[in-house]
Write a protein that holds these residues in place. Sequence first.
Motif, PDB file in Angstrom:
ATOM      1  N   ASN A  92       0.648   5.698  20.564  1.00 48.36           N
ATOM      2  CA  ASN A  92      -0.619   5.843  21.306  1.00 48.36           C
ATOM      3  C   ASN A  92      -1.450   7.044  20.868  1.00 48.36           C
ATOM      4  OD1 ASN A  92      -0.143   3.536  22.848  1.00 48.36           O
ATOM      5  ND2 ASN A  92       1.037   4.699  24.359  1.00 48.36           N
ATOM      6  N   ASN A  93      -1.200   7.567  19.681  1.00 48.21           N
ATOM      7  CA  ASN A  93      -1.967   8.695  19.158  1.00 48.21           C
ATOM      8  C   ASN A  93      -2.501   8.309  17.775  1.00 48.21           C
ATOM      9  OD1 ASN A  93      -3.024  11.284  18.891  1.00 48.21           O
ATOM     10  ND2 ASN A  93      -1.157  12.061  17.941  1.00 48.21           N
ATOM     11  N   THR A  94      -3.820   8.360  17.606  1.00 46.46           N
ATOM     12  CA  THR A  94      -4.408   8.032  16.316  1.00 46.46           C
ATOM     13  C   THR A  94      -4.501   9.306  15.487  1.00 46.46           C
ATOM     14  OG1 THR A  94      -5.656   6.208  17.273  1.00 46.46           O
ATOM     15  CG2 THR A  94      -6.409   7.053  15.145  1.00 46.46           C
ATOM     16  N   GLU A  95      -3.979   9.211  14.270  1.00 45.30           N
ATOM     17  CA  GLU A  95      -3.908  10.388  13.407  1.00 45.30           C
ATOM     18  C   GLU A  95      -4.217   9.978  11.975  1.00 45.30           C
ATOM     19  OE1 GLU A  95      -0.822  14.099  12.662  1.00 45.30           O
ATOM     20  OE2 GLU A  95      -0.170  12.417  13.865  1.00 45.30           O
ATOM     21  N   GLU A  96      -4.905  10.865  11.261  1.00 43.05           N
ATOM     22  CA  GLU A  96      -5.159  10.602   9.850  1.00 43.05           C
ATOM     23  C   GLU A  96      -3.838  10.691   9.095  1.00 43.05           C
ATOM     24  OE1 GLU A  96      -8.050  11.910   6.146  1.00 43.05           O
ATOM     25  OE2 GLU A  96      -8.088  13.109   7.972  1.00 43.05           O
ATOM     26  N   CYS A  97      -3.674   9.808   8.123  1.00 44.77           N
ATOM     27  CA  CYS A  97      -2.443   9.763   7.329  1.00 44.77           C
ATOM     28  C   CYS A  97      -2.792   9.618   5.854  1.00 44.77           C
ATOM     29  CB  CYS A  97      -1.578   8.575   7.735  1.00 44.77           C
ATOM     30  SG  CYS A  97      -0.999   8.622   9.434  1.00 44.77           S
ATOM     31  N   MET A  98      -1.875  10.057   5.004  1.00 47.68           N
ATOM     32  CA  MET A  98      -1.958   9.809   3.571  1.00 47.68           C
ATOM     33  C   MET A  98      -0.729   8.990   3.196  1.00 47.68           C
ATOM     34  SD  MET A  98      -3.076  13.323   1.735  1.00 47.68           S
ATOM     35  CE  MET A  98      -4.324  14.410   2.391  1.00 47.68           C
ATOM     36  N   THR A  99      -0.947   7.941   2.418  1.00 50.27           N
ATOM     37  CA  THR A  99       0.158   7.124   1.945  1.00 50.27           C
ATOM     38  C   THR A  99       0.297   7.330   0.446  1.00 50.27           C
ATOM     39  OG1 THR A  99      -0.131   5.514   3.710  1.00 50.27           O
ATOM     40  CG2 THR A  99       1.084   4.781   1.762  1.00 50.27           C
ATOM     41  N   PHE A 100       1.499   7.703   0.035  1.00 49.07           N
ATOM     42  CA  PHE A 100       1.810   8.004  -1.357  1.00 49.07           C
ATOM     43  C   PHE A 100       2.741   6.946  -1.923  1.00 49.07           C
ATOM     44  CE2 PHE A 100       0.642  12.013   0.480  1.00 49.07           C
ATOM     45  CZ  PHE A 100      -0.032  12.683  -0.528  1.00 49.07           C
ATOM     46  N   VAL A 101       2.539   6.610  -3.190  1.00 49.13           N
ATOM     47  CA  VAL A 101       3.491   5.790  -3.918  1.00 49.13           C
ATOM     48  C   VAL A 101       4.498   6.769  -4.515  1.00 49.13           C
ATOM     49  CG1 VAL A 101       3.849   4.155  -5.811  1.00 49.13           C
ATOM     50  CG2 VAL A 101       1.778   4.024  -4.417  1.00 49.13           C
ATOM     51  N   THR A 102       5.773   6.531  -4.209  1.00 53.66           N
ATOM     52  CA  THR A 102       6.812   7.494  -4.553  1.00 53.66           C
ATOM     53  C   THR A 102       7.784   6.997  -5.623  1.00 53.66           C
ATOM     54  OG1 THR A 102       8.156   6.688  -2.727  1.00 53.66           O
ATOM     55  CG2 THR A 102       6.724   8.570  -2.269  1.00 53.66           C
ATOM     56  N   SER A 103       7.509   5.839  -6.196  1.00 48.66           N
ATOM     57  CA  SER A 103       8.381   5.330  -7.260  1.00 48.66           C
ATOM     58  C   SER A 103       7.597   4.344  -8.115  1.00 48.66           C
ATOM     59  CB  SER A 103       9.602   4.631  -6.680  1.00 48.66           C
ATOM     60  OG  SER A 103       9.219   3.389  -6.125  1.00 48.66           O
ATOM     61  N   ASP A 104       8.136   4.066  -9.295  1.00 46.31           N
ATOM     62  CA  ASP A 104       7.456   3.116 -10.179  1.00 46.31           C
ATOM     63  C   ASP A 104       7.642   1.672  -9.738  1.00 46.31           C
ATOM     64  OD1 ASP A 104      10.100   2.892 -10.846  1.00 46.31           O
ATOM     65  OD2 ASP A 104       9.832   3.212 -12.993  1.00 46.31           O
ATOM     66  N   PHE A 105       8.471   1.427  -8.726  1.00 41.14           N
ATOM     67  CA  PHE A 105       8.610   0.058  -8.212  1.00 41.14           C
ATOM     68  C   PHE A 105       7.866  -0.128  -6.893  1.00 41.14           C
ATOM     69  CE2 PHE A 105      12.459   2.365  -7.055  1.00 41.14           C
ATOM     70  CZ  PHE A 105      12.541   2.166  -5.700  1.00 41.14           C
ATOM     71  N   GLY A 106       7.017   0.845  -6.512  1.00 48.06           N
ATOM     72  CA  GLY A 106       6.109   0.650  -5.391  1.00 48.06           C
ATOM     73  C   GLY A 106       6.536   1.177  -4.036  1.00 48.06           C
ATOM     74  N   ALA A 107       7.639   1.925  -3.956  1.00 44.50           N
ATOM     75  CA  ALA A 107       8.037   2.504  -2.672  1.00 44.50           C
ATOM     76  C   ALA A 107       6.945   3.459  -2.198  1.00 44.50           C
ATOM     77  CB  ALA A 107       9.361   3.254  -2.814  1.00 44.50           C
ATOM     78  N   THR A 108       6.717   3.506  -0.896  1.00 44.46           N
ATOM     79  CA  THR A 108       5.666   4.367  -0.342  1.00 44.46           C
ATOM     80  C   THR A 108       6.208   5.255   0.767  1.00 44.46           C
ATOM     81  OG1 THR A 108       4.989   2.690   1.274  1.00 44.46           O
ATOM     82  CG2 THR A 108       3.824   2.704  -0.856  1.00 44.46           C
ATOM     83  N   LYS A 109       5.461   6.322   1.012  1.00 42.24           N
ATOM     84  CA  LYS A 109       5.762   7.200   2.143  1.00 42.24           C
ATOM     85  C   LYS A 109       4.434   7.591   2.772  1.00 42.24           C
ATOM     86  CE  LYS A 109       7.884  11.402   3.724  1.00 42.24           C
ATOM     87  NZ  LYS A 109       9.197  11.396   4.306  1.00 42.24           N
ATOM     88  N   MET A 110       4.340   7.397   4.086  1.00 41.79           N
ATOM     89  CA  MET A 110       3.154   7.790   4.830  1.00 41.79           C
ATOM     90  C   MET A 110       3.413   9.165   5.455  1.00 41.79           C
ATOM     91  SD  MET A 110       1.249   5.954   8.053  1.00 41.79           S
ATOM     92  CE  MET A 110       0.923   4.484   7.125  1.00 41.79           C
ATOM     93  N   VAL A 111       2.432  10.061   5.292  1.00 39.82           N
ATOM     94  CA  VAL A 111       2.560  11.404   5.843  1.00 39.82           C
ATOM     95  C   VAL A 111       1.419  11.630   6.839  1.00 39.82           C
ATOM     96  CG1 VAL A 111       2.713  13.872   5.328  1.00 39.82           C
ATOM     97  CG2 VAL A 111       3.563  12.198   3.660  1.00 39.82           C
ATOM     98  N   LYS A 112       1.801  11.906   8.091  1.00 39.76           N
ATOM     99  CA  LYS A 112       0.799  12.159   9.139  1.00 39.76           C
ATOM    100  C   LYS A 112       0.171  13.528   8.917  1.00 39.76           C
ATOM    101  CE  LYS A 112       3.750  11.868  12.413  1.00 39.76           C
ATOM    102  NZ  LYS A 112       4.419  11.822  13.720  1.00 39.76           N
TER     103      LYS A 112
END
Length: 124
Positions: A92-112
Amino acid sequence: SKPQDEVLQPVNPRQQGKAMEKERCDHRGFRTDYVLGAAARSKFDMVFEAEKENAFKAISSMKEHDFAFIRRSDGQWTYSILAYRSFETIRNNTEECMTFVTSDFGATKMVKKSQWVTSIRLVS
């Protein structure tokens, strides 16, 4: 007069690769000695800002396709590329995030946004 058909020239993969490499080099933080997902080999490969406010300003200025080191859940820092920025609703909290690709096979990590300073380091 009849319009002439466009003649398509074959693409030389080496030249296309060089063009793509040049394009990638134009993005902040690109390094030829790292691949996506590689663990940081030295603390000197990352920018560490002692002042949190300065770190936040630098991280906030990142644009899509800029590179950074992202702290993984195991504490390791990995070379990653910023895929996109978004606003996400989490508990219930809207926050800006950055999503990074963390591997050459497309794994991602979202950072608030509340974790940017502790989880993102620019590339030196």
